[in-house]
Design an enzyme around this catalytic site. Sequence first.
Site, PDB file in Angstrom:
ATOM      1  N   ASP A   1       0.941  -4.287  -9.013  1.00  0.00           N
ATOM      2  CA  ASP A   1      -0.103  -5.049  -8.347  1.00  0.00           C
ATOM      3  C   ASP A   1       0.517  -5.911  -7.238  1.00  0.00           C
ATOM      4  O   ASP A   1       1.209  -6.888  -7.517  1.00  0.00           O
ATOM      5  CB  ASP A   1      -0.803  -5.939  -9.377  1.00  0.00           C
ATOM      6  CG  ASP A   1      -1.884  -6.784  -8.744  1.00  0.00           C
ATOM      7  OD1 ASP A   1      -2.168  -6.590  -7.542  1.00  0.00           O
ATOM      8  OD2 ASP A   1      -2.448  -7.641  -9.452  1.00  0.00           O
ATOM      9  N   ALA A   2       0.252  -5.512  -5.998  1.00  0.00           N
ATOM     10  CA  ALA A   2       0.865  -6.213  -4.852  1.00  0.00           C
ATOM     11  C   ALA A   2       0.362  -7.643  -4.698  1.00  0.00           C
ATOM     12  O   ALA A   2       0.941  -8.428  -3.952  1.00  0.00           O
ATOM     13  CB  ALA A   2       0.582  -5.427  -3.567  1.00  0.00           C
TER      14      ALA A   2
ATOM     15  N   LEU B   1     -12.392   6.834   9.214  1.00  0.00           N
ATOM     16  CA  LEU B   1     -11.956   8.090   8.635  1.00  0.00           C
ATOM     17  C   LEU B   1     -12.347   8.187   7.181  1.00  0.00           C
ATOM     18  O   LEU B   1     -12.615   7.166   6.537  1.00  0.00           O
ATOM     19  CB  LEU B   1     -10.435   8.200   8.742  1.00  0.00           C
ATOM     20  CG  LEU B   1      -9.922   8.655  10.099  1.00  0.00           C
ATOM     21  CD1 LEU B   1      -8.415   8.661  10.118  1.00  0.00           C
ATOM     22  CD2 LEU B   1     -10.431  10.059  10.433  1.00  0.00           C
TER      23      LEU B   1
ATOM     24  N   TYR C   1     -21.024  -3.820   8.184  1.00  0.00           N
ATOM     25  CA  TYR C   1     -19.570  -3.835   8.334  1.00  0.00           C
ATOM     26  C   TYR C   1     -19.111  -5.054   9.152  1.00  0.00           C
ATOM     27  O   TYR C   1     -18.790  -6.094   8.599  1.00  0.00           O
ATOM     28  CB  TYR C   1     -19.040  -2.501   8.928  1.00  0.00           C
ATOM     29  CG  TYR C   1     -17.564  -2.402   8.639  1.00  0.00           C
ATOM     30  CD1 TYR C   1     -17.087  -1.699   7.524  1.00  0.00           C
ATOM     31  CD2 TYR C   1     -16.624  -3.093   9.404  1.00  0.00           C
ATOM     32  CE1 TYR C   1     -15.742  -1.689   7.196  1.00  0.00           C
ATOM     33  CE2 TYR C   1     -15.279  -3.098   9.090  1.00  0.00           C
ATOM     34  CZ  TYR C   1     -14.844  -2.384   7.993  1.00  0.00           C
ATOM     35  OH  TYR C   1     -13.501  -2.400   7.676  1.00  0.00           O
TER      36      TYR C   1
ATOM     37  N   GLY D   1       0.899  -1.157   0.000  1.00  0.00           N
ATOM     38  CA  GLY D   1       0.000   0.000   0.000  1.00  0.00           C
ATOM     39  C   GLY D   1       0.938   1.207   0.000  1.00  0.00           C
ATOM     40  O   GLY D   1       1.980   1.178  -0.653  1.00  0.00           O
TER      41      GLY D   1
HETATM   42  P1  NAD Z   1      -7.094   3.571   0.755  1.00  0.00           P
HETATM   43  O1  NAD Z   1      -8.021   3.274  -0.363  1.00  0.00           O
HETATM   44  O2  NAD Z   1      -6.843   4.999   1.108  1.00  0.00           O
HETATM   45  O3  NAD Z   1      -5.649   2.906   0.452  1.00  0.00           O
HETATM   46  C1  NAD Z   1      -5.515   1.664  -0.124  1.00  0.00           C
HETATM   47  C2  NAD Z   1      -4.086   1.415  -0.594  1.00  0.00           C
HETATM   48  O4  NAD Z   1      -4.069   0.120  -1.212  1.00  0.00           O
HETATM   49  C3  NAD Z   1      -3.585   2.407  -1.665  1.00  0.00           C
HETATM   50  O5  NAD Z   1      -2.228   2.702  -1.398  1.00  0.00           O
HETATM   51  C4  NAD Z   1      -3.696   1.616  -2.963  1.00  0.00           C
HETATM   52  O6  NAD Z   1      -2.780   1.991  -3.985  1.00  0.00           O
HETATM   53  C5  NAD Z   1      -3.351   0.229  -2.428  1.00  0.00           C
HETATM   54  N1  NAD Z   1      -3.782  -0.857  -3.318  1.00  0.00           N
HETATM   55  C6  NAD Z   1      -5.038  -1.261  -3.645  1.00  0.00           C
HETATM   56  N2  NAD Z   1      -4.976  -2.336  -4.474  1.00  0.00           N
HETATM   57  C7  NAD Z   1      -3.662  -2.601  -4.660  1.00  0.00           C
HETATM   58  C8  NAD Z   1      -2.950  -3.577  -5.396  1.00  0.00           C
HETATM   59  N3  NAD Z   1      -3.576  -4.507  -6.113  1.00  0.00           N
HETATM   60  N4  NAD Z   1      -1.594  -3.544  -5.359  1.00  0.00           N
HETATM   61  C9  NAD Z   1      -0.915  -2.603  -4.657  1.00  0.00           C
HETATM   62  N5  NAD Z   1      -1.554  -1.668  -3.922  1.00  0.00           N
HETATM   63  C10 NAD Z   1      -2.895  -1.663  -3.936  1.00  0.00           C
HETATM   64  O7  NAD Z   1      -7.628   2.722   1.976  1.00  0.00           O
HETATM   65  P2  NAD Z   1      -7.643   2.914   3.572  1.00  0.00           P
HETATM   66  O8  NAD Z   1      -8.996   3.371   3.961  1.00  0.00           O
HETATM   67  O9  NAD Z   1      -6.444   3.635   4.059  1.00  0.00           O
HETATM   68  O10 NAD Z   1      -7.562   1.384   4.017  1.00  0.00           O
HETATM   69  C11 NAD Z   1      -6.358   0.733   4.369  1.00  0.00           C
HETATM   70  C12 NAD Z   1      -6.661  -0.313   5.425  1.00  0.00           C
HETATM   71  O11 NAD Z   1      -7.142   0.342   6.605  1.00  0.00           O
HETATM   72  C13 NAD Z   1      -7.764  -1.307   5.015  1.00  0.00           C
HETATM   73  O12 NAD Z   1      -7.444  -2.580   5.522  1.00  0.00           O
HETATM   74  C14 NAD Z   1      -8.985  -0.761   5.728  1.00  0.00           C
HETATM   75  O13 NAD Z   1      -9.967  -1.742   5.957  1.00  0.00           O
HETATM   76  C15 NAD Z   1      -8.357  -0.272   7.022  1.00  0.00           C
HETATM   77  N6  NAD Z   1      -9.159   0.690   7.800  1.00  0.00           N
HETATM   78  C16 NAD Z   1      -9.756   1.754   7.200  1.00  0.00           C
HETATM   79  C17 NAD Z   1     -10.539   2.611   7.969  1.00  0.00           C
HETATM   80  C18 NAD Z   1     -11.225   3.815   7.349  1.00  0.00           C
HETATM   81  O14 NAD Z   1     -12.119   4.378   7.964  1.00  0.00           O
HETATM   82  N7  NAD Z   1     -10.812   4.231   6.184  1.00  0.00           N
HETATM   83  C19 NAD Z   1     -10.702   2.393   9.346  1.00  0.00           C
HETATM   84  C20 NAD Z   1     -10.055   1.317   9.922  1.00  0.00           C
HETATM   85  C21 NAD Z   1      -9.283   0.466   9.140  1.00  0.00           C
END
Ligand code: NAD
Length: 393
Positions: free
Chosen positions: A111-112, A273, A235, A48
């Site tokens: 693609d990770a 968030l 959720y 990520g």
């Molecule tokens: P986001 O969409 O801002 O970030 C996702 C990241 O994943 C990006 O860097 C994107 O480029 C990367 N990504 C997606 N597919 C990819 C792939 N195939 N290869 C490489 N990189 C890839 O998401 P976020 O909200 O920051 O979520 C990140 C984690 O935090 C998730 O597990 C989410 O469930 C968790 N989370 C989010 C929240 C919230 O409210 N947003 C709260 C608690 C936990």
Amino acid sequence: MPVVEPRIRNNVCLTSHPGGCAAIVKEQIDYVKKQGPIAMPKRVLVIGGSTGYSLSTRIAAAFGGGADTISVSFEKEPTERKPGTPGHYNNLAFDTYAREAGLKAVSLNKDAFSHETRREVVELVRETFGQVDLLVYSLASGVRPDPDTGEMYRSALKPLEEPYTALSVDFMNGEVSEVTIDPATDEDLRGTVKTMGGEDWTLWVDALLEAGLLAEGVRTVAYSYIGPAVTFPVYREGTIGKAKEHLEATAGTLGRKLASLKGEAFVSVNKALVTRASAVIPVVPLYISLLFRIMKEKGTHEGCIEQMYRMLADRVYGADGVVRDDQGLVRLDDWEMDPVVQQTVADLWDTITGDNIGSRADLEGYREDYLKLHGFGVEGIDYSRDVDLTRID
Ligand code: NAD
């Protein structure tokens, strides 16, 4: 060299502003620098890393912990007329500022989920770092191709068994409506666990472990969410909740694998968030805009960077080491789940209508955060100017 404006369809913003994105990265860096240093090891790999929680973890580690970082995110590059995704500009900005600060920073756009990317990263880690001290796993994706068979799995945000009806808001125009989401099929559930569960995290840990690239005392973290009862059906007790349970169970398995290195694997439960991922979950923008109003009033509101700085400084590399609850989880959602905050949200929830949402919920704050994720609404940026979409300056 066009002027770039926000273009939003169905709560998804299709454009982003290069200079605005860079300014937001800089803002996060400045926040971290003001908080003071984090005593942590220096070789960090982020799966990520370009937006949301993963970007903020990278910034906190680099500018708080003085860490060198490699990240693997998946972003769209710009064309001459069409901006790239915000993560593309965030990566450019991060790499520029980190290198200016004398830190190593490599951002791969790959693609990770693929074995090929893993092999490339393993080699890069070997050449650049020797070993990894912290592996952050923070992907949010709607799809995941199985790396062995190529079969495409899709994640869904759906309740299990029963349809779920609740209030939702279109955060751009403030329209409140009741939405009903049909229950998941078996395929939805399987696809969500495959995409957002812990399988890919395990593949990353295994690859690095087999290559001898995890340092003694290595730590690895992935992110989860629990949230309030009102969002449980869609959720925590829905398809995504099952994936998060899988992720949390994976932490236990990985922890045992890392024991001989005195390593630790854990899940941090973060606050709700505004991110690109959370904006498209029905009901969640309404909950977040009520929550923000209350937490701002109480003075306990945090964004991604405040959360991730607090996580590294106090909960992972503080004096007490990794601080977990009785379920083994690191809890960064402690202020969100404060019973007084939750009761106030629940009381307000029942009163919300299209007419009063403007005064009872922080919709404006939500919108502002959402636009900022794409580099819009940032002070000091002249949005009437033409921009070179390939550059951040
Ligand atoms: P986001 O969409 O801002 O970030 C996702 C990241 O994943 C990006 O860097 C994107 O480029 C990367 N990504 C997606 N597919 C990819 C792939 N195939 N290869 C490489 N990189 C890839 O998401 P976020 O909200 O920051 O979520 C990140 C984690 O935090 C998730 O597990 C989410 O469930 C968790 N989370 C989010 C929240 C919230 O409210 N947003 C709260 C608690 C936990």
